[in-house]
Design an enzyme around this catalytic site. Structure first.
Site, PDB file in Angstrom:
ATOM      1  NE  ARG A  19      -6.290   0.148   2.381  1.00 12.91           N
ATOM      2  CZ  ARG A  19      -5.254   0.458   1.602  1.00 12.91           C
ATOM      3  NH1 ARG A  19      -4.628  -0.479   0.907  1.00 12.91           N
ATOM      4  NH2 ARG A  19      -4.836   1.703   1.504  1.00 12.91           N
ATOM      5  NE  ARG A  26       3.771   7.144   2.610  1.00 13.83           N
ATOM      6  CZ  ARG A  26       3.588   6.145   1.746  1.00 13.83           C
ATOM      7  NH1 ARG A  26       2.386   5.848   1.327  1.00 13.83           N
ATOM      8  NH2 ARG A  26       4.615   5.437   1.298  1.00 13.83           N
ATOM      9  CG  ASP A  53      -1.316   6.089   2.227  1.00 21.64           C
ATOM     10  OD1 ASP A  53      -0.116   5.812   2.393  1.00 21.64           O
ATOM     11  OD2 ASP A  53      -2.090   5.422   1.523  1.00 21.64           O
ATOM     12  CG  ASP A  95      -2.487  -0.830  -2.005  1.00 21.66           C
ATOM     13  OD1 ASP A  95      -2.789   0.117  -1.264  1.00 21.66           O
ATOM     14  OD2 ASP A  95      -1.440  -0.869  -2.676  1.00 21.66           O
ATOM     15  CD  GLU A 116      -5.214   3.135  -1.607  1.00 20.74           C
ATOM     16  OE1 GLU A 116      -4.693   4.182  -1.232  1.00 20.74           O
ATOM     17  OE2 GLU A 116      -4.751   2.472  -2.563  1.00 20.74           O
ATOM     18  CD  GLN A 131       5.726  -0.268  -3.660  1.00 24.57           C
ATOM     19  OE1 GLN A 131       6.085   0.892  -3.858  1.00 24.57           O
ATOM     20  NE2 GLN A 131       4.767  -0.564  -2.800  1.00 24.57           N
ATOM     21  CG  ASP A 190       4.909   1.771  -0.073  1.00 22.65           C
ATOM     22  OD1 ASP A 190       4.844   2.728   0.718  1.00 22.65           O
ATOM     23  OD2 ASP A 190       4.129   1.620  -1.032  1.00 22.65           O
ATOM     24  CG  HIS A 207       2.454  -2.438  -6.638  1.00 24.74           C
ATOM     25  ND1 HIS A 207       1.566  -1.403  -6.766  1.00 24.74           N
ATOM     26  CD2 HIS A 207       2.751  -2.499  -5.325  1.00 24.74           C
ATOM     27  CE1 HIS A 207       1.340  -0.854  -5.579  1.00 24.74           C
ATOM     28  NE2 HIS A 207       2.038  -1.504  -4.675  1.00 24.74           N
TER      29      HIS A 207
HETATM   30  C1  GLC Z   1      -1.647   2.479  -1.341  1.00 23.24           C
HETATM   31  C2  GLC Z   1      -1.206   2.508   0.111  1.00 23.24           C
HETATM   32  C3  GLC Z   1       0.069   3.279   0.236  1.00 23.24           C
HETATM   33  C4  GLC Z   1       1.096   2.687  -0.668  1.00 23.24           C
HETATM   34  C5  GLC Z   1       0.574   2.555  -2.099  1.00 23.24           C
HETATM   35  C6  GLC Z   1       1.463   1.691  -2.925  1.00 23.24           C
HETATM   36  O1  GLC Z   1      -1.971   3.697  -1.806  1.00 23.24           O
HETATM   37  O2  GLC Z   1      -2.219   3.061   0.915  1.00 23.24           O
HETATM   38  O3  GLC Z   1       0.515   3.306   1.563  1.00 23.24           O
HETATM   39  O4  GLC Z   1       2.226   3.493  -0.660  1.00 23.24           O
HETATM   40  O5  GLC Z   1      -0.666   1.931  -2.140  1.00 23.24           O
HETATM   41  O6  GLC Z   1       1.285   0.347  -2.603  1.00 23.24           O
HETATM   42  C1  GLC Z   2      -1.308   8.525  -4.204  1.00 28.51           C
HETATM   43  C2  GLC Z   2      -2.120   7.412  -4.720  1.00 28.51           C
HETATM   44  C3  GLC Z   2      -2.743   6.688  -3.587  1.00 28.51           C
HETATM   45  C4  GLC Z   2      -1.727   6.355  -2.529  1.00 28.51           C
HETATM   46  C5  GLC Z   2      -0.911   7.504  -2.119  1.00 28.51           C
HETATM   47  C6  GLC Z   2       0.222   7.061  -1.234  1.00 28.51           C
HETATM   48  O1  GLC Z   2      -2.123   9.475  -3.664  1.00 28.51           O
HETATM   49  O2  GLC Z   2      -3.130   7.853  -5.569  1.00 28.51           O
HETATM   50  O3  GLC Z   2      -3.320   5.530  -4.073  1.00 28.51           O
HETATM   51  O4  GLC Z   2      -2.390   5.942  -1.392  1.00 28.51           O
HETATM   52  O5  GLC Z   2      -0.393   8.107  -3.248  1.00 28.51           O
HETATM   53  O6  GLC Z   2       0.851   8.155  -0.641  1.00 28.51           O
END
Ligand code: GLC
Ligand code: GLC
Length: 637
Positions: free
Chosen positions: A274, A512, A388, A276, A318, A244, A133, A176
């Site tokens: 940041r 992505r 993303d 996540d 985030e 995850q 990921d 996670h």
């Molecule tokens: C955050 C990241 C995204 C990832 C997700 C799971 O949203 O920006 O790229 O898939 O977390 O870790």
């Molecule tokens: C969803 C989640 C966001 C993550 C994204 C990844 O929108 O809410 O946290 O960045 O998925 O694609």
């Protein structure tokens, strides 16, 4: 002469004072929040957890390098350091930008040319092998991904950035770990201490009950929120991918373990963590398990700890969530509450793309006027694109307020940005279409979504010029709306979608990657060749940063007022600061020229132009002429 004024061992005394007195003072200042948070989250274990945290703090204070302790003191003297008008961020994958962390250190001049003072490196801690990921499946929090370098390289890069007045932001995945993380492996093997680090269920009873109200984040490649483990004969909670595993933050041991990780990273010189996927950090049956009140308590408590241990390090949330949930992450609604210093303004981002597609700004104006204001000590990070997908977080209520149907509008945006709507200029793709809810999201690079890709293919200079104006317009909003603007790697060169991810089996089913290309330094070199697309866009981005730095009212603490121009193709806002004057931006999203009167936007006759796009002009008397996609930045003392 008074010899006692300069005893020979003055330097040692100063260091001791820093260790003892500053820590005590910081504890007095933030300790109540810490104790209160811990008592609220872990009532049965509060005493023991506080004792563990105390020990961690003592240990950390001894380990913290002297240069970072000095940085702590400086940052306490300048708590608004990240809100300065010259703060501009750049977001990159270290390996895709320059192979290694050392490589990144070799390109700081390039970032300097763009006026960058904040460098966000995408996940760099050791991830699981194969699919990870994008590095968000961390297998070791105390190691750097070997491909990129070592922890010492990270600390070295932080030093090199600091020498240039640049700051380092890195990702910390708190929701996670990878299933390969030692905690997960111990849990899987049945170690009771680590079983409680995650959420395990012997059968489908609880997973089914939770799933009644959960949303699927990756419905296509990771349907459901739980994964069956044959060897352990249990279901484990996996909000994102199967590999995850969600951490169980209601376990005090998880809290303590993650604090240790944070402190260690802050000691490498990291300025911004940041955090996540924070919305998912707490679960409760019967809810969507996102944005629960405990998440906010967790963040405030972690923030208090950081303010005691490493005040030079701040948090960025985030939380890509609905507008009504968003502002709480930066402490809106409760002036005393100190949560994250920064959070992503996903609303602004979504609405910019919506406005470009419709040529209309009324939805943006209405939605942004409805967002509560945030405390002046916190700021947004504003952005146009990131790594993303774009999730079309437009609520039915906001759409209805401008007479639109929310579902139809979101559907339109998905079609428009995959390039399948009549007259669409965009080239993108649909990410994670969910047939059950009809929800789709969008992948694609800023340049491709703005029409640069199509115009180049068609060798059409007129449309190429229009596409560049679109890109400039949205970035000009992001660079002035408030907070830290982020430039996403490659946008300064108009980098288009990249299909090469399809050749890599570990990436192929996640589109992505089309907007996470490798930096091509031969393309970057063209920024110095006049007349090229790269030269135009690079100069535009550098100019935005330079002009932004010169406007005092673009300090992050300046109050935002979203204005309501009479012409709904215009988007306008002002930033007010009692000591730094007023800034106003007016942007024309429509395809006809609009003439506006600056007095009508609340400007004084003294308003002067700092920057314009697409040939916009201001005549004496305050008459502003804005061609299609034109904008003006106006300043007043
Ligand atoms: C955050 C990241 C995204 C990832 C997700 C799971 O949203 O920006 O790229 O898939 O977390 O870790
Ligand atoms: C969803 C989640 C966001 C993550 C994204 C990844 O929108 O809410 O946290 O960045 O998925 O694609």
């Amino acid at each position: 002469m008074a010899p006692h004024l300069s005893p020979p061992d003055a330097a040692d005394v100063e260091v001791d004072l820093e260790l003892v007195d500053l820590l005590a003072a910081r504890r007095r200042r933030h300790g109540a929040i810490l104790r209160h948070g811990i008592a609220a989250l872990y009532p049965a274990a509060a005493g023991a957890l506080l004792a563990t945290l105390d020990a961690l703090l003592e240990q950390h204070a001894v380990r913290r390098p002297a240069n970072l302790r000095a940085r702590d003191v400086l940052r306490e003297a300048e708590p608004d350091w990240f809100q300065q008008p010259d703060m501009v961020g750049y977001v990159m994958y270290g390996d895709r930008f320059a192979d290694t962390l050392r490589g990144v250190g070799g390109h700081l001049d390039y970032l300097g040319e763009l006026g960058v003072r904040y460098v966000h490196l995408m996940p760099l801690l050791r991830a699981r092998e194969g699919e990870s990921d994008g590095g968000y499946a961390v297998a070791a929090y105390d190691e750097v991904e070997p491909r990129l370098g070592t922890m010492a390289d990270l600390a070295g890069l932080a030093d090199a950035l600091h020498d240039r007045e640049m700051n380092l932001c890195i990702d910390l995945v708190v929701n996670h770990t990878a299933e390969e993380h030692p905690w997960a492996q111990a849990a899987r093997a049945g170690d009771p201490r680590y079983r409680d680090f995650y959420f395990f269920f012997p059968d489908r009873e609880m997973p089914d009950r939770y799933e009644r109200t959960l949303r699927e984040v990756f419905p296509t490649f990771a349907p459901g929120s739980f994964t069956w483990l044959d060897d352990a004969q249990r279901w484990v909670w996996t909000t994102f991918n199967e590999f995850q595993w969600d951490l169980n933050w209601s376990n005090p041991a998880v809290f303590a373990a993650m604090v240790e990780v944070m402190l260690h990273l802050s000691n490498q010189g990291v300025d911004v963590l940041r955090l996540d996927a924070v919305p998912f950090m707490w679960k409760r049956e019967g809810t969507d398990c996102e944005n629960l009140p405990e998440v906010h308590t967790l963040l405030c408590t972690l923030r208090a700890l950081m303010a005691i241990a490493s005040p030079a390090t701040i948090f960025k949330a985030e939380a890509i969530v609905a507008p009504e949930e968003l502002t709480a992450y930066v402490g809106a609604g409760s002036p005393e509450r100190h949560e994250c210093e920064l959070a992503y303004h996903n609303q602004l981002m979504v609405l910019l793309w919506s406005s470009l597609a419709t040529g209309e700004a009324k939805l943006m104006t209405t939605s942004l006027r409805r967002l509560p204001s945030i405390p002046s000590r916190a700021s947004w990070v504003t952005y146009v694109r990131c790594h993303d997908d774009i999730g079309w977080a437009i609520t039915d209520e906001n759409a209805a307020a401008v007479g639109w149907d929310g579902w139809a509008h979101r559907d339109f945006l998905v079609d428009f940005y995959r390039g399948e709507f009549p007259l669409s200029f965009a080239r993108g793709d649909v990410f994670q279409f969910n047939p059950e809810t009809g929800d789709g999201r969008t992948s694609g690079s800023a340049a491709s979504l703005c029409g640069i890709e199509r115009a180049l293919e068609a060798e059409d200079p007129v449309h190429l010029d229009i596409a560049c104006r679109r890109l400039e317009l949205v970035y000009a909003v992001a660079y002035s709306f408030g907070g830290v603007p982020l430039l996403y790697m490659g946008d300064e060169l108009g980098v288009r979608n990249d299909a090469s991810y399809l050749d890599d089996p570990a990436l192929a089913d996640d589109n992505r990657w089309m907007h996470r290309p490798r930096m091509d330094w031969s393309v970057a070199a063209r920024r110095q060749v006049p007349g090229t697309l790269e030269a135009r866009l690079f100069e535009m981005m550098a100019g935005l940063a330079g002009d932004r730095a010169s406007v005092a009212a673009l300090h992050g603490a300046a109050r935002l007022e979203v204005l309501q121009p009479t012409d709904s193709h215009l988007f306008a806002f002002a930033r007010h600061h009692p000591d730094r004057g007023r800034f106003t931006m007016v942007a024309n999203f429509g395809n006809l020229t609009v003439v506006a009167d600056t007095a009508g936007l609340g400007c004084s006759p003294g308003a002067a132009v700092r920057r314009t796009g697409a040939g916009a002009t201001l005549e004496p008397g305050g008459v502003l002429t804005l061609p299609p996609l034109g904008y003006a930045w106006l300043v007043e003392p």
